[in-house]
Write an enzyme that holds these catalytic residues in place. Structure first.
Site, PDB file in Angstrom:
ATOM      1  N   LYS A  33       0.832  -1.216   0.000  1.00 54.94           N
ATOM      2  CA  LYS A  33       0.000   0.000   0.000  1.00 54.94           C
ATOM      3  C   LYS A  33       0.863   1.262   0.000  1.00 54.94           C
ATOM      4  O   LYS A  33       0.768   2.116   0.875  1.00 54.94           O
ATOM      5  CB  LYS A  33      -0.982   0.014   1.171  1.00 54.94           C
ATOM      6  CG  LYS A  33      -2.010  -1.112   1.096  1.00 54.94           C
ATOM      7  CD  LYS A  33      -3.123  -0.951   2.109  1.00 54.94           C
ATOM      8  CE  LYS A  33      -4.155  -2.038   2.011  1.00 54.94           C
ATOM      9  NZ  LYS A  33      -3.673  -3.376   2.407  1.00 54.94           N
TER      10      LYS A  33
HETATM   11  O1  6AU Z   1      -9.232 -11.925   5.699  1.00 52.31           O
HETATM   12  P1  6AU Z   1      -8.507 -11.015   6.664  1.00 52.31           P
HETATM   13  O2  6AU Z   1      -9.414  -9.978   7.265  1.00 52.31           O
HETATM   14  O3  6AU Z   1      -7.736 -11.783   7.691  1.00 52.31           O
HETATM   15  O4  6AU Z   1      -7.363 -10.270   5.805  1.00 52.31           O
HETATM   16  C1  6AU Z   1      -7.660  -9.346   4.807  1.00 52.31           C
HETATM   17  C2  6AU Z   1      -6.398  -8.904   4.078  1.00 52.31           C
HETATM   18  C3  6AU Z   1      -5.391  -8.173   4.951  1.00 52.31           C
HETATM   19  C4  6AU Z   1      -5.577  -6.702   4.633  1.00 52.31           C
HETATM   20  O5  6AU Z   1      -4.386  -5.960   4.709  1.00 52.31           O
HETATM   21  C5  6AU Z   1      -6.103  -6.733   3.188  1.00 52.31           C
HETATM   22  O6  6AU Z   1      -6.755  -7.995   3.027  1.00 52.31           O
HETATM   23  N1  6AU Z   1      -7.067  -5.638   2.823  1.00 52.31           N
HETATM   24  C6  6AU Z   1      -6.835  -4.808   1.701  1.00 52.31           C
HETATM   25  C7  6AU Z   1      -5.868  -5.086   0.655  1.00 52.31           C
HETATM   26  C8  6AU Z   1      -5.725  -6.388   0.069  1.00 52.31           C
HETATM   27  O7  6AU Z   1      -5.280  -4.211   0.111  1.00 52.31           O
HETATM   28  C9  6AU Z   1      -7.666  -3.698   1.472  1.00 52.31           C
HETATM   29  C10 6AU Z   1      -8.828  -3.520   2.245  1.00 52.31           C
HETATM   30  O8  6AU Z   1      -9.626  -2.614   1.990  1.00 52.31           O
HETATM   31  N2  6AU Z   1      -9.068  -4.398   3.248  1.00 52.31           N
HETATM   32  C11 6AU Z   1      -8.236  -5.457   3.550  1.00 52.31           C
HETATM   33  O9  6AU Z   1      -8.561  -6.237   4.460  1.00 52.31           O
HETATM   34  O10 6AU Z   1      -4.089  -8.607   4.547  1.00 52.31           O
END
Ligand code: 6AU
Length: 265
Positions: free
Chosen positions: A93
């Site tokens: 990011k």
């Molecule tokens: O399924 P989780 O909640 O354990 O993990 C979600 C993953 C984490 C966050 O850093 C990422 O997705 N993420 C991102 C990304 C991919 O950029 C953006 C966002 O809006 N929300 C989010 O959870 O590694």
């Protein structure tokens, strides 16, 4: 409508070589699951990468949470990516001025540009974020790398509004650097229309709707069919399961079936 087209057909529309590669990989391996390997020990990440490798198109890292990072960890991760045929995404990011993101991408301990096929970046600084990241790569290397731009977030109370989404969409689809943009991280198919970009959607979990820190979850079927996700990102839904491999298979099966349904209707 982008969500009605198959990944194979969209591969031909992609302007980014990495997006093309990923669309084709997803179609041939029959998976639209991205594993968020958010673990703190290198061996734990390698272990889940090996177990879940057969079911994923993408393995997403936050390399700055790894306590025992080493070059060997990266070499091992790359050989697992090769063995199981998935790509690596560092979810860094990036969000600074061009010169700084260029340094953050290529230098320091992690040398992200040397191993991550894909990275994530905020559009907050504007177009210069793409120019800065590209500047860190050699003349031809940008063909082997791609960026996912964040146009929406899954956190409750996040500050992104419609104007920001619209402008993020413009950065992803207009201008000289669009060949470097593989996709958009967002929560809804309304965010962009161009079929050559991939929609990466985090916040996927089968049996929970929130965590204690503002994360909001939807089911695999909901994100693919109602929200237009091309790739579903699953972290804790898999990592905290009693059987990680079985959980990865379940998420893969449900996300893939939802995609097959979406294009068949
Ligand atoms: O399924 P989780 O909640 O354990 O993990 C979600 C993953 C984490 C966050 O850093 C990422 O997705 N993420 C991102 C990304 C991919 O950029 C953006 C966002 O809006 N929300 C989010 O959870 O590694």
């Amino acid at each position: 409508q982008r969500t009605k087209l198959t990944y194979e057909s969209r591969a031909n529309l992609a302007k980014s070589a990495l997006a093309k590669r990923l669309f084709n990989l997803m179609a041939s391996k029959q998976t639209n699951l991205c594993l968020a390997a958010d673990l703190n020990k290198a061996d734990d990440i390698l272990n889940v990468a090996d177990k879940c490798g057969p079911y994923i198109c993408l393995l997403k890292t936050h390399v700055d949470i790894v306590e025992d990072f080493s070059e060997g960890f990266i070499t091992n991760l790359q050989s697992l990516a090769k063995r199981h045929n998935f790509l690596l995404m560092e979810d860094r990011k990036f969000a600074d001025i061009g010169n700084t993101v260029s340094l953050q991408y290529a230098k320091g301990i992690y040398k992200i540009s040397s191993w991550a096929d894909l990275v994530t970046a905020h559009t907050l600084p504007g177009r210069s974020i793409l120019q800065g990241l590209k500047a860190a790569l050699g003349p031809d290397a940008s063909k082997e790398r791609g960026v996912f731009l964040l146009a929406e977030m899954s956190a409750s109370g996040n500050l992104i509004d419609d104007k920001y989404k619209e402008n993020s969409n413009k950065i992803a689809t207009e201008g000289a650097d669009v060949d470097f943009v593989a996709g958009v991280v967002c929560q809804s198919s309304k965010t962009f229309a161009f079929p050559g970009l991939l929609q990466l959607t985090p916040g996927v979990k089968i049996d929970e709707s929130v965590d204690k820190l503002g994360q909001q979850y939807q089911t695999p079927e909901h994100v693919v069919q109602e929200r237009g996700a091309d790739i579903g990102v699953v972290g804790r839904g898999i990592l905290q399961a009693t059987n990680v491999e079985q959980a990865a298979q379940t998420y893969r099966d449900r996300l893939w079936a939802a995609y097959k349904d979406r294009v068949a209707k």
